[in-house]
Every structure is written in C-alpha cells, then in structure tokens.
Scaffold this motif. Sequence first.
Motif, PDB file in Angstrom:
ATOM      1  N   ARG A 150       0.805  -1.223   0.000  1.00 17.47           N
ATOM      2  CA  ARG A 150       0.000   0.000   0.000  1.00 17.47           C
ATOM      3  C   ARG A 150       0.835   1.269   0.000  1.00 17.47           C
ATOM      4  NH1 ARG A 150      -5.481   0.185   3.604  1.00 17.47           N
ATOM      5  NH2 ARG A 150      -6.747  -1.195   2.301  1.00 17.47           N
ATOM      6  N   LYS A 186      -1.148   4.869  -8.583  1.00 19.46           N
ATOM      7  CA  LYS A 186      -0.498   6.125  -8.176  1.00 19.46           C
ATOM      8  C   LYS A 186       0.983   6.147  -8.542  1.00 19.46           C
ATOM      9  CE  LYS A 186       0.476   4.941  -3.312  1.00 19.46           C
ATOM     10  NZ  LYS A 186       0.131   5.276  -1.914  1.00 19.46           N
ATOM     11  N   PRO A 196      -4.833   0.386  -6.334  1.00 20.69           N
ATOM     12  CA  PRO A 196      -4.620   1.837  -6.159  1.00 20.69           C
ATOM     13  C   PRO A 196      -3.147   2.208  -6.011  1.00 20.69           C
ATOM     14  CG  PRO A 196      -6.371   1.052  -4.716  1.00 20.69           C
ATOM     15  CD  PRO A 196      -5.687  -0.162  -5.262  1.00 20.69           C
ATOM     16  N   THR A 245      -8.451   7.229  -2.502  1.00 18.93           N
ATOM     17  CA  THR A 245      -8.651   5.808  -2.206  1.00 18.93           C
ATOM     18  C   THR A 245      -9.561   5.616  -1.007  1.00 18.93           C
ATOM     19  OG1 THR A 245      -6.435   5.342  -3.073  1.00 18.93           O
ATOM     20  CG2 THR A 245      -7.478   3.639  -1.741  1.00 18.93           C
ATOM     21  N   ASP A 246      -9.423   6.478  -0.011  1.00 19.13           N
ATOM     22  CA  ASP A 246     -10.245   6.369   1.196  1.00 19.13           C
ATOM     23  C   ASP A 246     -11.717   6.654   0.906  1.00 19.13           C
ATOM     24  OD1 ASP A 246     -10.392   6.040   4.128  1.00 19.13           O
ATOM     25  OD2 ASP A 246     -10.996   8.150   4.102  1.00 19.13           O
ATOM     26  N   SER A 254      -7.854  -4.520  -3.725  1.00 16.68           N
ATOM     27  CA  SER A 254      -7.999  -3.116  -3.309  1.00 16.68           C
ATOM     28  C   SER A 254      -6.727  -2.571  -2.672  1.00 16.68           C
ATOM     29  CB  SER A 254      -9.164  -2.972  -2.328  1.00 16.68           C
ATOM     30  OG  SER A 254      -8.942  -3.751  -1.163  1.00 16.68           O
TER      31      SER A 254
END
Length: 272
Positions: A110, A217, A213, A269-270, A209
């Motif tokens: 992440r 990025k 993301p 993303t949040d 997930s």
Amino acid sequence: MHKKRHTSDQKTLNQNSFLILAKEKGTAFFLGIANVIEYLALILRNFISKKFEFQEFLKQCYQIGNKSVGLISITGIIIGLVLTIQSRPALVDFGAVAMLPGMVAVSIFREMGPVITALICAGKIGSSMGAELGSMRVTEQIDAMEVSNTNPINFLIIPRVLAATIMIPLLTLYADAIGIFGSWLGINIKDDFSLQLFLNQAFSVVGFSDIFPAVIKTFFFGAVIGLVGCYKGYHAGRGTESVGVAANSAVVTASLLLIVVDLIAVQITDLL
C-alpha cells in the motif's frame, strides 16, 4: 520631534521595501506557474502532433531500469527486514505473530514500497535528468538542436517522461517482491517459517484493493519525476553552476510533489 520623524520615515521605508519584495516574489511565482503551464502544453502538443522517438524511449527505459535495480533491491530487502523486526515484538506481546506476514505485506504494497521507491528514483533519476539536460543547455546542445530543425521537446523530454512513467511502476512491483522476501528473511531470524507458508499468510490478507490503487499512483509518481527532472534541466541557466542547481532543485521539487500526490491518492482511495 526630529527623532519621531526619523522613526516614522524608517517605518515607511521598511513597509515600502516589504511591498516591493512581496510584489517581486508574487510576480516570480505567477511567472513560474505560467512557465509550467506552457511547458506542459508544449509537451502535450508535441506528443500528439509529432513523430514519437521510440528508440530514444527504449534507451531511456533501459537507463532508468538498469541503473536503479541494484539500489531498489537493497532498499526493498531493508524495508522488509526493518518492518518485520520492528513489528514482531509488539505482535508477540499479543500472541499474534501469525498476523505479521499479512501486516507487513499490506504495509509494503500500500505505502512503503511505492513511496520509498519513488523517493529513491526522484533522487537518482530526477537528478540525472536535471543534470544531463542542464549540461546540454549550458553547452548549447539544445540550441544547436533547435537550429538544426530537431525538436528537443520531442527528442529529449517526451521519451524521458514516458520512460519514467512506465518504469517507476515496474520498479515498484519489483521492490514490493523484494520487500516481501526481506520480510521472510527477517521473520526467520527468530521464528521458523517456510517461504510457502509465509506467502500464503501474507497474500491471504492482501487484496486487489490494496494493490491496484498503489500501482495506479506509481504512474503519477513516474510522471512527476520525469516532468520535474526534465523541466529543471531544460530551463537551467547558462552558467556552469546552474547544472548543480538544476539537479538539486529537481530532487527537492520532485520529492515534495511526490508526497503531495501520495496524500491526494490516499484521500481518493479512502473515499472509494
């Protein structure tokens, strides 16, 4: 009376000096924004309308990837080792050592892998682009290209920006894999985990997930590094010291923008 008048004149002079300085800084700031917008528009127009230099693009991909693999490998292993060694004592206290592979894997995929890789590439690739193009500007090679009807934007900047945009995600995935391997090495310092068991526990927690993301990025990270490095080098001054200034400025600006882009990406993303 004379002393009061002198104090008042001095205060007025200081205020005028401050206003002049603020005006100069404000003008320079907005001129800088205008230059950046013009630079981005020029790149977009040339990318759409001009011939793409595919050979130069491949050369830059090789340069970026080949010269960064060793550093990324060492960094990835260290990230995995440090995260595992630092996190293990806290999980031992709660009897949750089995959660360690998954926790480290999520952290690496992440955030740690993409951000650390991008910052390292900003220091290595961004400074290299700034110094190389800055040297070409100082030695008037870019001016010679313009005179000889060779488009420097199309030949120098677009291949470098696209190469950075493509290679940073690949380097990040490689760093993630090396980081997972480093975490397995770290957990085997105190425990006995087979690699298959470690990977099963790690990827039982990591989901689509978490990876998607983070990969998306990194494309923006690569674009930022390429655009900033080329901009600073292409717009370098004429003196020899401007090469060092361009390289240093490329690293600082790109690193700051990477953190901003990461913050925006995390917020988006949040919300999803």
